[in-house]
Design a protein around this motif. Sequence first.
Motif, PDB file in Angstrom:
ATOM      1  N   THR A  25       0.856  -1.181   0.000  1.00 41.88           N
ATOM      2  CA  THR A  25       0.000   0.000   0.000  1.00 41.88           C
ATOM      3  C   THR A  25       0.892   1.231   0.000  1.00 41.88           C
ATOM      4  OG1 THR A  25      -0.026   0.123   2.405  1.00 41.88           O
ATOM      5  CG2 THR A  25      -1.793  -1.145   1.360  1.00 41.88           C
ATOM      6  N   ARG A  26       0.282   2.354  -0.288  1.00 39.47           N
ATOM      7  CA  ARG A  26       1.083   3.585  -0.253  1.00 39.47           C
ATOM      8  C   ARG A  26       0.242   4.730   0.266  1.00 39.47           C
ATOM      9  NH1 ARG A  26      -2.262   6.281  -2.874  1.00 39.47           N
ATOM     10  NH2 ARG A  26      -2.566   6.182  -5.099  1.00 39.47           N
ATOM     11  N   PHE A  27       0.932   5.655   0.906  1.00 42.49           N
ATOM     12  CA  PHE A  27       0.314   6.927   1.280  1.00 42.49           C
ATOM     13  C   PHE A  27       1.043   7.962   0.443  1.00 42.49           C
ATOM     14  CE2 PHE A  27       0.267  10.614   4.376  1.00 42.49           C
ATOM     15  CZ  PHE A  27      -1.030  10.986   4.054  1.00 42.49           C
ATOM     16  N   ALA A  28       0.256   8.800  -0.238  1.00 38.26           N
ATOM     17  CA  ALA A  28       0.867   9.674  -1.240  1.00 38.26           C
ATOM     18  C   ALA A  28       0.443  11.123  -1.050  1.00 38.26           C
ATOM     19  CB  ALA A  28       0.480   9.175  -2.629  1.00 38.26           C
ATOM     20  N   PRO A  29       0.892  11.751   0.026  1.00 35.09           N
ATOM     21  CA  PRO A  29       0.430  13.121   0.274  1.00 35.09           C
ATOM     22  C   PRO A  29       1.049  14.149  -0.664  1.00 35.09           C
ATOM     23  CG  PRO A  29       2.126  12.536   1.859  1.00 35.09           C
ATOM     24  CD  PRO A  29       1.850  11.298   1.042  1.00 35.09           C
ATOM     25  N   SER A  30       0.276  15.195  -0.941  1.00 33.62           N
ATOM     26  CA  SER A  30       0.851  16.370  -1.591  1.00 33.62           C
ATOM     27  C   SER A  30       1.307  17.261  -0.441  1.00 33.62           C
ATOM     28  CB  SER A  30      -0.207  17.121  -2.398  1.00 33.62           C
ATOM     29  OG  SER A  30      -0.929  16.215  -3.176  1.00 33.62           O
ATOM     30  N   PRO A  31       2.554  17.637  -0.423  1.00 35.98           N
ATOM     31  CA  PRO A  31       3.046  18.375   0.753  1.00 35.98           C
ATOM     32  C   PRO A  31       2.618  19.824   0.734  1.00 35.98           C
ATOM     33  CG  PRO A  31       4.803  18.098  -0.834  1.00 35.98           C
ATOM     34  CD  PRO A  31       3.586  17.445  -1.430  1.00 35.98           C
ATOM     35  N   ILE A  61       5.925  11.207  -1.954  1.00 36.53           N
ATOM     36  CA  ILE A  61       5.540  12.610  -1.862  1.00 36.53           C
ATOM     37  C   ILE A  61       5.132  13.112  -3.243  1.00 36.53           C
ATOM     38  CG2 ILE A  61       6.278  14.916  -1.135  1.00 36.53           C
ATOM     39  CD1 ILE A  61       6.242  12.954   1.190  1.00 36.53           C
ATOM     40  N   GLU A  62       3.880  13.518  -3.355  1.00 34.51           N
ATOM     41  CA  GLU A  62       3.356  13.945  -4.657  1.00 34.51           C
ATOM     42  C   GLU A  62       3.529  15.456  -4.807  1.00 34.51           C
ATOM     43  OE1 GLU A  62      -0.413  11.974  -5.531  1.00 34.51           O
ATOM     44  OE2 GLU A  62       0.855  10.218  -5.805  1.00 34.51           O
ATOM     45  N   ASP A  63       4.719  15.816  -5.253  1.00 37.90           N
ATOM     46  CA  ASP A  63       5.061  17.241  -5.303  1.00 37.90           C
ATOM     47  C   ASP A  63       5.177  17.745  -6.736  1.00 37.90           C
ATOM     48  OD1 ASP A  63       7.264  15.760  -5.904  1.00 37.90           O
ATOM     49  OD2 ASP A  63       8.677  16.940  -4.726  1.00 37.90           O
ATOM     50  N   THR A 221       0.467  15.531 -14.691  1.00 35.41           N
ATOM     51  CA  THR A 221      -0.617  15.810 -13.742  1.00 35.41           C
ATOM     52  C   THR A 221      -0.606  14.713 -12.684  1.00 35.41           C
ATOM     53  OG1 THR A 221      -2.148  14.554 -15.089  1.00 35.41           O
ATOM     54  CG2 THR A 221      -2.112  16.932 -15.423  1.00 35.41           C
ATOM     55  N   TYR A 222      -1.343  14.987 -11.625  1.00 34.60           N
ATOM     56  CA  TYR A 222      -1.508  13.999 -10.555  1.00 34.60           C
ATOM     57  C   TYR A 222      -1.919  12.645 -11.137  1.00 34.60           C
ATOM     58  CZ  TYR A 222      -4.607  11.358  -7.506  1.00 34.60           C
ATOM     59  OH  TYR A 222      -5.256  10.342  -6.867  1.00 34.60           O
ATOM     60  N   HIS A 223      -2.921  12.667 -12.052  1.00 33.77           N
ATOM     61  CA  HIS A 223      -3.450  11.408 -12.587  1.00 33.77           C
ATOM     62  C   HIS A 223      -2.364  10.542 -13.220  1.00 33.77           C
ATOM     63  CE1 HIS A 223      -7.349  12.989 -11.831  1.00 33.77           C
ATOM     64  NE2 HIS A 223      -7.174  14.013 -12.647  1.00 33.77           N
ATOM     65  N   ALA A 225       1.066  10.769 -12.913  1.00 39.86           N
ATOM     66  CA  ALA A 225       2.162  10.373 -12.023  1.00 39.86           C
ATOM     67  C   ALA A 225       1.710   9.267 -11.068  1.00 39.86           C
ATOM     68  CB  ALA A 225       2.646  11.592 -11.238  1.00 39.86           C
ATOM     69  N   VAL A 226       0.484   9.375 -10.589  1.00 46.73           N
ATOM     70  CA  VAL A 226       0.012   8.407  -9.597  1.00 46.73           C
ATOM     71  C   VAL A 226      -0.075   7.008 -10.218  1.00 46.73           C
ATOM     72  CG1 VAL A 226      -2.524   8.468  -9.845  1.00 46.73           C
ATOM     73  CG2 VAL A 226      -1.547   8.424  -7.600  1.00 46.73           C
ATOM     74  N   VAL A 227      -0.521   6.962 -11.477  1.00 50.37           N
ATOM     75  CA  VAL A 227      -0.684   5.669 -12.143  1.00 50.37           C
ATOM     76  C   VAL A 227       0.687   5.042 -12.435  1.00 50.37           C
ATOM     77  CG1 VAL A 227      -1.395   4.640 -14.340  1.00 50.37           C
ATOM     78  CG2 VAL A 227      -2.960   6.135 -13.077  1.00 50.37           C
ATOM     79  N   LEU A 239      -5.675   2.592  -1.167  1.00 48.85           N
ATOM     80  CA  LEU A 239      -6.698   3.042  -0.210  1.00 48.85           C
ATOM     81  C   LEU A 239      -6.527   4.546  -0.094  1.00 48.85           C
ATOM     82  CD1 LEU A 239      -6.167   0.368   2.611  1.00 48.85           C
ATOM     83  CD2 LEU A 239      -7.587   0.225   0.557  1.00 48.85           C
ATOM     84  N   ARG A 240      -7.546   5.266  -0.412  1.00 51.49           N
ATOM     85  CA  ARG A 240      -7.435   6.728  -0.357  1.00 51.49           C
ATOM     86  C   ARG A 240      -8.808   7.335  -0.128  1.00 51.49           C
ATOM     87  NH1 ARG A 240      -5.726   7.188  -6.643  1.00 51.49           N
ATOM     88  NH2 ARG A 240      -7.662   6.396  -7.545  1.00 51.49           N
ATOM     89  N   ALA A 241      -8.822   8.642   0.021  1.00 56.38           N
ATOM     90  CA  ALA A 241     -10.072   9.331   0.383  1.00 56.38           C
ATOM     91  C   ALA A 241     -11.099   9.240  -0.746  1.00 56.38           C
ATOM     92  CB  ALA A 241      -9.779  10.786   0.695  1.00 56.38           C
ATOM     93  N   GLU A 243     -12.869  11.394  -2.011  1.00 55.09           N
ATOM     94  CA  GLU A 243     -12.873  12.491  -2.981  1.00 55.09           C
ATOM     95  C   GLU A 243     -12.127  12.099  -4.268  1.00 55.09           C
ATOM     96  OE1 GLU A 243     -11.004  15.048  -0.213  1.00 55.09           O
ATOM     97  OE2 GLU A 243      -9.089  15.039  -1.270  1.00 55.09           O
ATOM     98  N   HIS A 244     -11.350  11.034  -4.212  1.00 56.61           N
ATOM     99  CA  HIS A 244     -10.621  10.585  -5.401  1.00 56.61           C
ATOM    100  C   HIS A 244     -11.380   9.536  -6.199  1.00 56.61           C
ATOM    101  CE1 HIS A 244      -6.979  12.809  -4.683  1.00 56.61           C
ATOM    102  NE2 HIS A 244      -6.966  12.407  -3.426  1.00 56.61           N
ATOM    103  N   PHE A 245     -12.597   9.208  -5.754  1.00 57.37           N
ATOM    104  CA  PHE A 245     -13.295   8.080  -6.369  1.00 57.37           C
ATOM    105  C   PHE A 245     -13.412   8.209  -7.889  1.00 57.37           C
ATOM    106  CE2 PHE A 245     -17.079   5.757  -7.718  1.00 57.37           C
ATOM    107  CZ  PHE A 245     -16.686   4.476  -7.357  1.00 57.37           C
TER     108      PHE A 245
END
Length: 578
Positions: A25-31, A61-63, A221-223, A225-227, A239-241, A243-245
């Motif tokens: 799993t990963r946690f990927a915050p934007s700082p 870190i999603e910067d 974009t976020y989309h 890089a995340v993929v 697993l994420r919030a 709002e990203h559904f």
Amino acid sequence: MTQTANASVSAGSEGSGHAKATVVTRFAPSPSGHLHVGGARTALFCWAFAKGRGGKFLLRIEDTDQKRSSDAASVGFLKDLEWLGIRWDEGPEYKAPDGSTVGGGPHGPYFQSERLDLYNREIERLIAAGKAYYAFDTAEELDAKRKAAQAAKQPYRYDRAALALSKDEVEAKRKAGVPAVVRCKVPAGPITIQDEILGTVTLPDGEVDDFVIRKVDGFPTYHFAVVVDDEFMQVTHVLRAQEHFTNTAKHMVLQDHLGYRRPTYGHLPIITNPDGSKMSKRDKDKTLRAAVQAKGLTAPPAGIANLDVAAWTKWLGDKNVQLDIEVANALAAALDVALPEINVDDFKRSGYLPGVLSNFLALNGWSPGENREKFDLAFIREHFNLDRVQKTPAKFDRVKLLAFNCDAITALPREDYVRLVRAHGERYYPEFLTKLTPDQFRMLADASHERSKTLDDLYRSNRWVVVTDEALVWEDSKNVKKAVVDKSADGSPSGLERLRAVRPLLEGVTDWTASSIEAAVKTYADAHCEGNLGKVAQPLRVGVTGGTVSPPIFDTLAILGKASTLRRLDRCLEHFAR
Ligand code: GLU
């Protein structure tokens, strides 16, 4: 322009080719600031899900949003996670306070801004395959089309104007350096998202248009890089919030275009205030505005950096203006109001224990069942599962959190409490530690432990320790008056009269310890109040602290020292004699 017909894409669950893979799993915050409680809860669940299944938890870190990112913010995030006891197996390297190194790993770098070559390579691959394309539309052109759609009450979708250009035209524009984004060509057809928490949801054809995957500034974009990162970092469960559904649909299109695996998805309910509003930093500004109004302040309190009259007026006049966090904290101190905690660091500052916060966060959206409410990180790791995650928003109940913290603090062995409350003071109230000897501090801690709901309470409720003798002020309250001024109905002396009589006895005490002070006061009590020490205790307390609440009185006087005690009593006698 018609879209190429294509089979609909659907998200697989465990069965999409990596069922046996180690859970990652990963946690990927934007700082973009400190770690918000919502983010902390996501991190906690990601961590627990992986660690409870022998897997790996990764931090990235999603910067890529250059405007919002800052190195300092990501360091804050790392500290906050580590404080909560959430350690990442892979991610940015971080030196923990215990000297160990957290993070590192074979899939770095873990800052997206350092992975641009990889993203560009994958974008080129898509362009070459005709699955992505350059688009030169200007912001004005797009804006006009968006407005036209709005006027026609139609949802706006990118119209693929860029695809009308010939290959040569595209190349010429590229050569001439015309600013361009890259868009993903989204196939026609519905998109079905299979979510372990929300179930199966199908978005109809046309819901997702050709979204941007590389911005004009060259960053993905976020989309995108995340993929790419989820694939290259071998993430199995996202697993994420919630709002990203709907973003997930875009991510699935990209995964199919790029030939990637499909991770399993679970979207977590948001955390709200009890009234259903979003928990945000704005709540602090709201609290401050209310305090300013209640106090009828018309100008900013003096001495707050970066809060001049112009900034103050702008802030008060516009609910959308937010104060910087340092300014907000300084104003809160000046107004003596407690700000609602929003970020993990706020809870730390307010004196919550990390184990209590993680326990409470876990209950925001999940429960282990059997009405069990109190547990530690090891329990969360062992029992966390997606079946018991709720779909609806979780309401953050501060009253309950405070009660949890109070129970945990009072249950601490005394030595642990002293160590923790001291560390809290070293960080936030150094003036107490310079003022008190270790023995005096210990006395104060012993006296405060049982009454404390947070590690902050000792410091907030004992300002008398650090205020100078000359600056001490007496509370203008009924209880204070009752203790020192009012005469009792039976004609016995007032508090002030008792203080006047006890003062010389105190002056005569040579070794200033709680027991010698008690002995001196007892001499008076035996002679004048049938041995009832209580009749002198409260006037003394008011005399030296300015209020009616403090640790046991003889400890209070011992902590204060003889000179300060006498000086304060003199000032008190003078103050109330007027
Ligand atoms: N950077 C995103 C955020 O902070 C991460 C979303 C995701 O987990 O995909 O919300």
